[in-house]
Scaffold this active site. Structure first.
Site, PDB file in Angstrom:
ATOM      1  N   HIS A  14      -7.005 -13.120   1.682  1.00  0.00           N
ATOM      2  CA  HIS A  14      -6.177 -12.130   0.945  1.00  0.00           C
ATOM      3  C   HIS A  14      -4.924 -12.857   0.467  1.00  0.00           C
ATOM      4  O   HIS A  14      -4.023 -13.160   1.251  1.00  0.00           O
ATOM      5  CB  HIS A  14      -5.794 -10.971   1.868  1.00  0.00           C
ATOM      6  CG  HIS A  14      -4.950  -9.913   1.199  1.00  0.00           C
ATOM      7  ND1 HIS A  14      -5.204  -8.571   1.335  1.00  0.00           N
ATOM      8  CD2 HIS A  14      -3.865  -9.993   0.396  1.00  0.00           C
ATOM      9  CE1 HIS A  14      -4.313  -7.877   0.645  1.00  0.00           C
ATOM     10  NE2 HIS A  14      -3.475  -8.722   0.076  1.00  0.00           N
ATOM     11  N   HIS A  16      -2.012 -13.394  -2.941  1.00  0.00           N
ATOM     12  CA  HIS A  16      -1.447 -13.067  -4.255  1.00  0.00           C
ATOM     13  C   HIS A  16      -0.951 -14.349  -4.909  1.00  0.00           C
ATOM     14  O   HIS A  16      -0.050 -15.008  -4.371  1.00  0.00           O
ATOM     15  CB  HIS A  16      -0.282 -12.086  -4.122  1.00  0.00           C
ATOM     16  CG  HIS A  16      -0.687 -10.780  -3.518  1.00  0.00           C
ATOM     17  ND1 HIS A  16      -1.123  -9.717  -4.281  1.00  0.00           N
ATOM     18  CD2 HIS A  16      -0.775 -10.379  -2.230  1.00  0.00           C
ATOM     19  CE1 HIS A  16      -1.428  -8.706  -3.472  1.00  0.00           C
ATOM     20  NE2 HIS A  16      -1.234  -9.077  -2.224  1.00  0.00           N
ATOM     21  N   ARG A  18      -0.279 -14.293  -8.455  1.00  0.00           N
ATOM     22  CA  ARG A  18       0.443 -13.905  -9.683  1.00  0.00           C
ATOM     23  C   ARG A  18      -0.102 -14.689 -10.892  1.00  0.00           C
ATOM     24  O   ARG A  18      -1.239 -15.110 -10.903  1.00  0.00           O
ATOM     25  CB  ARG A  18       1.958 -14.098  -9.543  1.00  0.00           C
ATOM     26  CG  ARG A  18       2.576 -13.639  -8.223  1.00  0.00           C
ATOM     27  CD  ARG A  18       2.378 -12.183  -7.928  1.00  0.00           C
ATOM     28  NE  ARG A  18       3.186 -11.767  -6.788  1.00  0.00           N
ATOM     29  CZ  ARG A  18       2.931 -10.686  -6.052  1.00  0.00           C
ATOM     30  NH1 ARG A  18       1.892  -9.922  -6.316  1.00  0.00           N
ATOM     31  NH2 ARG A  18       3.704 -10.358  -5.049  1.00  0.00           N
ATOM     32  N   ASN A  42      -3.900  -7.557  -8.458  1.00  0.00           N
ATOM     33  CA  ASN A  42      -2.840  -6.627  -8.879  1.00  0.00           C
ATOM     34  C   ASN A  42      -1.807  -7.290  -9.791  1.00  0.00           C
ATOM     35  O   ASN A  42      -0.610  -7.263  -9.538  1.00  0.00           O
ATOM     36  CB  ASN A  42      -2.162  -5.974  -7.663  1.00  0.00           C
ATOM     37  CG  ASN A  42      -1.440  -6.969  -6.754  1.00  0.00           C
ATOM     38  OD1 ASN A  42      -1.828  -8.131  -6.669  1.00  0.00           O
ATOM     39  ND2 ASN A  42      -0.399  -6.510  -6.081  1.00  0.00           N
ATOM     40  N   LYS A 100     -11.409  -4.613  -5.022  1.00  0.00           N
ATOM     41  CA  LYS A 100     -10.225  -4.203  -4.258  1.00  0.00           C
ATOM     42  C   LYS A 100      -9.873  -2.749  -4.539  1.00  0.00           C
ATOM     43  O   LYS A 100      -9.743  -2.344  -5.695  1.00  0.00           O
ATOM     44  CB  LYS A 100      -9.058  -5.095  -4.671  1.00  0.00           C
ATOM     45  CG  LYS A 100      -7.724  -4.681  -4.097  1.00  0.00           C
ATOM     46  CD  LYS A 100      -7.600  -5.063  -2.637  1.00  0.00           C
ATOM     47  CE  LYS A 100      -6.344  -4.441  -2.043  1.00  0.00           C
ATOM     48  NZ  LYS A 100      -5.620  -5.357  -1.176  1.00  0.00           N
ATOM     49  N   HIS A 137      -6.870  -1.541   0.711  1.00  0.00           N
ATOM     50  CA  HIS A 137      -5.480  -1.378   1.139  1.00  0.00           C
ATOM     51  C   HIS A 137      -5.420  -0.043   1.863  1.00  0.00           C
ATOM     52  O   HIS A 137      -5.479   1.015   1.230  1.00  0.00           O
ATOM     53  CB  HIS A 137      -4.521  -1.406  -0.056  1.00  0.00           C
ATOM     54  CG  HIS A 137      -3.078  -1.306   0.356  1.00  0.00           C
ATOM     55  ND1 HIS A 137      -2.201  -2.353   0.253  1.00  0.00           N
ATOM     56  CD2 HIS A 137      -2.380  -0.295   0.924  1.00  0.00           C
ATOM     57  CE1 HIS A 137      -1.018  -1.988   0.739  1.00  0.00           C
ATOM     58  NE2 HIS A 137      -1.102  -0.732   1.136  1.00  0.00           N
ATOM     59  N   HIS A 175      -5.012  -6.494   5.821  1.00  0.00           N
ATOM     60  CA  HIS A 175      -3.682  -6.553   6.453  1.00  0.00           C
ATOM     61  C   HIS A 175      -3.476  -5.418   7.455  1.00  0.00           C
ATOM     62  O   HIS A 175      -2.603  -4.572   7.289  1.00  0.00           O
ATOM     63  CB  HIS A 175      -2.545  -6.627   5.436  1.00  0.00           C
ATOM     64  CG  HIS A 175      -2.687  -5.781   4.199  1.00  0.00           C
ATOM     65  ND1 HIS A 175      -2.995  -4.452   4.249  1.00  0.00           N
ATOM     66  CD2 HIS A 175      -2.545  -6.086   2.893  1.00  0.00           C
ATOM     67  CE1 HIS A 175      -3.028  -3.983   3.020  1.00  0.00           C
ATOM     68  NE2 HIS A 175      -2.778  -4.942   2.182  1.00  0.00           N
ATOM     69  N   LEU A 221       4.258  -4.498   2.640  1.00  0.00           N
ATOM     70  CA  LEU A 221       3.396  -3.335   2.844  1.00  0.00           C
ATOM     71  C   LEU A 221       2.009  -3.801   3.239  1.00  0.00           C
ATOM     72  O   LEU A 221       1.521  -4.770   2.658  1.00  0.00           O
ATOM     73  CB  LEU A 221       3.329  -2.488   1.568  1.00  0.00           C
ATOM     74  CG  LEU A 221       4.629  -1.723   1.268  1.00  0.00           C
ATOM     75  CD1 LEU A 221       4.574  -1.090  -0.108  1.00  0.00           C
ATOM     76  CD2 LEU A 221       4.896  -0.655   2.338  1.00  0.00           C
ATOM     77  N   ASP A 249      -1.997 -12.476   2.888  1.00  0.00           N
ATOM     78  CA  ASP A 249      -1.238 -11.551   2.039  1.00  0.00           C
ATOM     79  C   ASP A 249       0.069 -12.202   1.584  1.00  0.00           C
ATOM     80  O   ASP A 249       1.068 -11.511   1.367  1.00  0.00           O
ATOM     81  CB  ASP A 249      -0.973 -10.219   2.759  1.00  0.00           C
ATOM     82  CG  ASP A 249      -0.528  -9.121   1.798  1.00  0.00           C
ATOM     83  OD1 ASP A 249      -0.689  -9.303   0.575  1.00  0.00           O
ATOM     84  OD2 ASP A 249      -0.020  -8.098   2.284  1.00  0.00           O
ATOM     85  N   HIS A 253       7.659 -12.889  -4.403  1.00  0.00           N
ATOM     86  CA  HIS A 253       8.562 -12.201  -5.330  1.00  0.00           C
ATOM     87  C   HIS A 253       9.815 -13.055  -5.386  1.00  0.00           C
ATOM     88  O   HIS A 253      10.198 -13.665  -4.374  1.00  0.00           O
ATOM     89  CB  HIS A 253       8.944 -10.811  -4.808  1.00  0.00           C
ATOM     90  CG  HIS A 253       7.812  -9.836  -4.751  1.00  0.00           C
ATOM     91  ND1 HIS A 253       7.379  -9.120  -5.843  1.00  0.00           N
ATOM     92  CD2 HIS A 253       7.017  -9.463  -3.724  1.00  0.00           C
ATOM     93  CE1 HIS A 253       6.368  -8.332  -5.488  1.00  0.00           C
ATOM     94  NE2 HIS A 253       6.119  -8.531  -4.204  1.00  0.00           N
TER      95      HIS A 253
END
Ligand code: NCD
Ligand code: ZN
Length: 349
Positions: A14, A16, A18, A42, A100, A137, A175, A221, A249, A253
């Site tokens: 899992h 991210h 971007r 996402n 997902k 999720h 998660h 989250l 996860d 950011h």
């Protein structure tokens, strides 16, 4: 005596990554140690069709450091308009590894997620037929449900009814942050249901976010719960139970977006995840089970071979990781576990 630990090369189930400058900045952090990763869809706009996923995969491959053999495993973002035929074609071509499910509004960039589960029944039935896993999720979005209860309520009101309605659907509860989530996954047949656990949820509890001043870099989250839940996650991760595997996860950011009056959710752990995990497993006398959690249980669930390569860690003086990396869009703070990291990856360096 020098303590060393060699593992089959791990995977991240899992992640991210971007897009654009951020992708180019964070991908090397994962590709340095991991063989494969399940890539979260996402983006803005999300990765909803097999065509979107093929284009995103090409951008990831183009951003790999020279010589890297890192393999992105692509996912589709389930919407109420997802076409079962497109999902089937994507899976059969080998491009799509999972779909997902974000309940609409549950987390970062989830506005196009699912509101009415009846509208996705046909897609889920197709997935059950072809054995394509659904990554979930697991939080309800009902504003009446307290944020610390959203995972437990999701299990009873959404996840379990969904699995009963579509028997045969293979599901990963992602998660996991509660003892309730651990207990639910553990009770299901292995191979039908798996659960990922992040690096940071094995380390922090909710006090890390709130005590002594608000710590935005620990906000993610699902939000970290009380320490008893964190301890249930550790117990599952070190147990050797094949239901549970690593999904970091890692969710970058920029600091400007985290350190704000309305800060984004996500901990960026790609850089130091293996050192953090080795420290946690070592403290619990479970170094011999790290390979199962990080390198073996995930491939077994996804029906993929274990990676051919290995990574070796060595225990010594604390490792100094950079406190932040530069993303091109601004600095991104690296997760601070709050204790010294004595395990360093020496091969591949
Ligand atoms: C993720 C993100 O930033 O995309 N944030 C997070 O806190 N984990 C989204 C998610 O996985 O919920
Ligand atoms: Zn995520």
């Amino acid at each position: 005596m020098i303590q060393r630990l060699t593992l089959r090369q791990p995977d991240d189930w899992h992640l991210h990554l971007r897009d654009g400058a951020m992708l180019r900045a964070v991908l090397p952090e994962t590709a340095r140690h991991f063989g494969r990763a399940i890539i979260m869809p996402n983006l803005v706009p999300p990765v909803v069709t097999t065509g979107d996923a093929a284009a995103y995969r090409d951008r990831i491959l183009a951003a790999r450091p020279d010589g890297s053999t890192f393999t992105p495993l692509m996912t589709l973002y389930l919407t109420e308009d997802t076409d079962p035929a497109d999902v089937r074609a994507g899976a059969e071509s080998g491009l799509i590894t999972a779909v997902k499910l974000y309940p609409a509004g549950a987390t970062t960039n989830s506005a196009s997620g699912v509101r009415d589960f009846d509208k996705v029944t046909a897609v889920l039935e197709t997935m059950a037929e072809i054995g394509l896993p659904l990554c979930v999720h697991g939080e309800v979005t009902d504003p009446a449900v307290d944020i610390f209860d959203r995972e437990a309520v999701f299990i009873d009101t959404v996840l379990d009814p969904l699995r009963r309605r579509i028997p045969g659907l293979r599901v990963v509860m992602e998660h996991i942050t509660t003892a309730d989530g651990i207990a639910y996954v553990q009770a299901q047949p292995n191979g039908q249901m798996g659960g990922t656990i992040t690096t940071h949820h094995l380390i922090i509890d909710r006090n890390h976010i709130l005590v002594g001043g608000i710590k935005p870099h620990y906000y993610c989250l699902p939000v970290a719960k009380r320490a008893t839940h964190r301890d249930a996650l550790i117990a599952a991760a070190i147990s050797g139970d094949p239901h549970f595997f690593l999904g970091t996860d890692s969710a970058p950011h920029t600091d400007a977006n985290k350190e704000s009056a309305c800060g984004c959710a996500g901990c960026f752990t790609a850089t130091n995840t293996l050192s953090c995990l080795a420290e946690v497993f070592d403290r619990h006398g479970a170094l011999d089970r790290l390979e199962g959690f990080a390198s073996r249980h995930g491939p077994a669930f996804y029906g993929l071979p274990v990676n051919a390569g290995t990574v070796t860690l060595e225990k010594g003086d604390p490792v100094a990781y950079p406190p932040r990396i530069d993303s091109g869009d601004g600095p991104v703070t690296v997760f601070d576990p709050g204790f010294p990291l004595r395990w360093r990856v020496i091969d591949p360096a």
